[in-house]
Design a protein around this motif. Structure first.
Motif, PDB file in Angstrom:
ATOM      1  N   THR A 112      28.996  33.025   2.903  1.00 59.92           N
ATOM      2  CA  THR A 112      27.601  32.696   3.202  1.00 59.92           C
ATOM      3  C   THR A 112      26.827  33.913   3.687  1.00 59.92           C
ATOM      4  O   THR A 112      27.370  34.795   4.352  1.00 59.92           O
ATOM      5  N   GLU A 113      25.554  33.937   3.325  1.00 61.14           N
ATOM      6  CA  GLU A 113      24.600  34.905   3.863  1.00 61.14           C
ATOM      7  C   GLU A 113      23.348  34.119   4.224  1.00 61.14           C
ATOM      8  O   GLU A 113      22.982  33.179   3.519  1.00 61.14           O
ATOM      9  N   PHE A 114      22.688  34.525   5.304  1.00 61.81           N
ATOM     10  CA  PHE A 114      21.508  33.824   5.794  1.00 61.81           C
ATOM     11  C   PHE A 114      20.353  34.794   5.989  1.00 61.81           C
ATOM     12  O   PHE A 114      20.538  35.892   6.511  1.00 61.81           O
ATOM     13  N   TYR A 115      19.163  34.350   5.587  1.00 61.03           N
ATOM     14  CA  TYR A 115      17.964  35.154   5.722  1.00 61.03           C
ATOM     15  C   TYR A 115      16.839  34.286   6.289  1.00 61.03           C
ATOM     16  O   TYR A 115      16.121  33.633   5.545  1.00 61.03           O
ATOM     17  N   PRO A 116      16.694  34.270   7.630  1.00 61.36           N
ATOM     18  CA  PRO A 116      15.601  33.497   8.220  1.00 61.36           C
ATOM     19  C   PRO A 116      14.276  34.234   8.041  1.00 61.36           C
ATOM     20  O   PRO A 116      14.227  35.465   8.069  1.00 61.36           O
ATOM     21  N   SER A 117      13.233  33.470   7.819  1.00 59.93           N
ATOM     22  CA  SER A 117      11.897  34.037   7.647  1.00 59.93           C
ATOM     23  C   SER A 117      10.877  33.029   8.142  1.00 59.93           C
ATOM     24  O   SER A 117      11.224  31.936   8.580  1.00 59.93           O
ATOM     25  N   TYR A 118       9.605  33.395   8.059  1.00 60.96           N
ATOM     26  CA  TYR A 118       8.541  32.484   8.467  1.00 60.96           C
ATOM     27  C   TYR A 118       7.387  32.634   7.504  1.00 60.96           C
ATOM     28  O   TYR A 118       7.275  33.622   6.780  1.00 60.96           O
ATOM     29  N   ASP A 119       6.510  31.638   7.495  1.00 59.45           N
ATOM     30  CA  ASP A 119       5.391  31.591   6.561  1.00 59.45           C
ATOM     31  C   ASP A 119       4.296  32.537   7.029  1.00 59.45           C
ATOM     32  O   ASP A 119       3.725  32.357   8.100  1.00 59.45           O
ATOM     33  N   TYR A 120       3.998  33.532   6.240  1.00 59.51           N
ATOM     34  CA  TYR A 120       3.010  34.554   6.571  1.00 59.51           C
ATOM     35  C   TYR A 120       1.776  34.470   5.685  1.00 59.51           C
ATOM     36  O   TYR A 120       0.825  35.220   5.842  1.00 59.51           O
ATOM     37  N   LYS A 121       1.773  33.532   4.750  1.00 56.41           N
ATOM     38  CA  LYS A 121       0.728  33.462   3.733  1.00 56.41           C
ATOM     39  C   LYS A 121      -0.676  33.402   4.330  1.00 56.41           C
ATOM     40  O   LYS A 121      -1.561  34.167   3.921  1.00 56.41           O
ATOM     41  N   ALA A 122      -0.919  32.515   5.284  1.00 55.61           N
ATOM     42  CA  ALA A 122      -2.266  32.355   5.844  1.00 55.61           C
ATOM     43  C   ALA A 122      -2.736  33.646   6.513  1.00 55.61           C
ATOM     44  O   ALA A 122      -3.901  34.049   6.375  1.00 55.61           O
ATOM     45  N   VAL A 123      -1.846  34.322   7.220  1.00 58.24           N
ATOM     46  CA  VAL A 123      -2.210  35.571   7.885  1.00 58.24           C
ATOM     47  C   VAL A 123      -2.540  36.646   6.847  1.00 58.24           C
ATOM     48  O   VAL A 123      -3.549  37.348   6.952  1.00 58.24           O
ATOM     49  N   ALA A 124      -1.711  36.779   5.835  1.00 60.65           N
ATOM     50  CA  ALA A 124      -1.923  37.796   4.806  1.00 60.65           C
ATOM     51  C   ALA A 124      -3.231  37.542   4.053  1.00 60.65           C
ATOM     52  O   ALA A 124      -3.987  38.487   3.783  1.00 60.65           O
ATOM     53  N   LEU A 125      -3.502  36.295   3.715  1.00 60.13           N
ATOM     54  CA  LEU A 125      -4.754  35.973   3.003  1.00 60.13           C
ATOM     55  C   LEU A 125      -5.969  36.241   3.883  1.00 60.13           C
ATOM     56  O   LEU A 125      -6.993  36.725   3.401  1.00 60.13           O
ATOM     57  N   ALA A 126      -5.862  35.943   5.161  1.00 57.44           N
ATOM     58  CA  ALA A 126      -6.979  36.221   6.080  1.00 57.44           C
ATOM     59  C   ALA A 126      -7.225  37.721   6.167  1.00 57.44           C
ATOM     60  O   ALA A 126      -8.383  38.168   6.179  1.00 57.44           O
ATOM     61  N   GLU A 127      -6.170  38.503   6.239  1.00 57.18           N
ATOM     62  CA  GLU A 127      -6.311  39.960   6.270  1.00 57.18           C
ATOM     63  C   GLU A 127      -6.936  40.486   4.974  1.00 57.18           C
ATOM     64  O   GLU A 127      -7.775  41.367   4.986  1.00 57.18           O
ATOM     65  N   HIS A 128      -6.527  39.902   3.858  1.00 55.39           N
ATOM     66  CA  HIS A 128      -7.092  40.280   2.567  1.00 55.39           C
ATOM     67  C   HIS A 128      -8.595  39.977   2.532  1.00 55.39           C
ATOM     68  O   HIS A 128      -9.398  40.812   2.113  1.00 55.39           O
ATOM     69  N   ASP A 129      -8.950  38.769   2.950  1.00 56.68           N
ATOM     70  CA  ASP A 129     -10.363  38.370   2.953  1.00 56.68           C
ATOM     71  C   ASP A 129     -11.184  39.273   3.877  1.00 56.68           C
ATOM     72  O   ASP A 129     -12.306  39.652   3.547  1.00 56.68           O
ATOM     73  N   LYS A 130     -10.624  39.614   5.019  1.00 57.29           N
ATOM     74  CA  LYS A 130     -11.311  40.469   5.978  1.00 57.29           C
ATOM     75  C   LYS A 130     -11.536  41.879   5.403  1.00 57.29           C
ATOM     76  O   LYS A 130     -12.543  42.512   5.674  1.00 57.29           O
ATOM     77  N   ALA A 131     -10.604  42.332   4.590  1.00 60.50           N
ATOM     78  CA  ALA A 131     -10.698  43.681   4.021  1.00 60.50           C
ATOM     79  C   ALA A 131     -11.691  43.768   2.864  1.00 60.50           C
ATOM     80  O   ALA A 131     -12.083  44.867   2.478  1.00 60.50           O
ATOM     81  N   GLN A 132     -12.128  42.655   2.341  1.00 60.20           N
ATOM     82  CA  GLN A 132     -13.050  42.666   1.195  1.00 60.20           C
ATOM     83  C   GLN A 132     -14.455  43.022   1.583  1.00 60.20           C
ATOM     84  O   GLN A 132     -14.993  42.859   2.551  1.00 60.20           O
TER      85      GLN A 132
END
Length: 132
Positions: A112-132
């Motif tokens: 077994t191998e495990f890779y925990p992560s978390y949902d970053y989509k909303a943060v990344a999209l907000a940063e993208h929108d802010k950069a426009q």
């Protein structure tokens, strides 16, 4: 985020199996505040035939116990040359429970191998929108 980092450290640290029973966290539900994604690689033991591996999984109760009730399966794929790749969504408090189920039911047939992560989509999209 802190829970995901702690989980990552726990899984990539010592390879010792847990000897104590998992705490009762089975009623916890994943919410935006506590959810993590856990990608699990179940790598087949290619030195043994598939029938033998499946018999061991059945004997150890893998499909009866995994995934634990209330843990969401986001995806479950068979990847040739690797084995199975499963992504789960669960509350951080249930991470130990999921690990213990895999230790008890998958070891021997899979590494077994495990890779925990978390949902970053909303943060990344907000940063993208802010950069426009």
């Amino acid at each position: 985020m802190c829970a995901a980092l702690l989980a990552s450290a726990a899984f990539h640290g010592s390879a010792m199996a847990q000897s104590m029973a998992a705490p009762a966290a089975g009623n916890a539900v994943a919410t935006p505040d506590n959810a993590l994604l856990l990608t699990v690689f179940l790598k087949h033991d290619q030195s043994r035939p598939l029938g033998e591996l499946n018999a061991q999984l059945a004997k150890q109760g893998f499909y009866k116990a995994f995934p634990p009730a209330g843990v969401e399966v986001v995806s479950w794929y068979v990847t040739m040359g690797i084995g199975q790749i499963i992504t789960l969504r669960l509350p951080a408090s249930r991470l130990r429970e999921v690990n213990r189920v895999l230790e008890d039911t998958a070891w021997g047939s899979y590494r077994t191998e495990f890779y925990p992560s978390y949902d970053y989509k909303a943060v990344a999209l907000a940063e993208h929108d802010k950069a426009q």
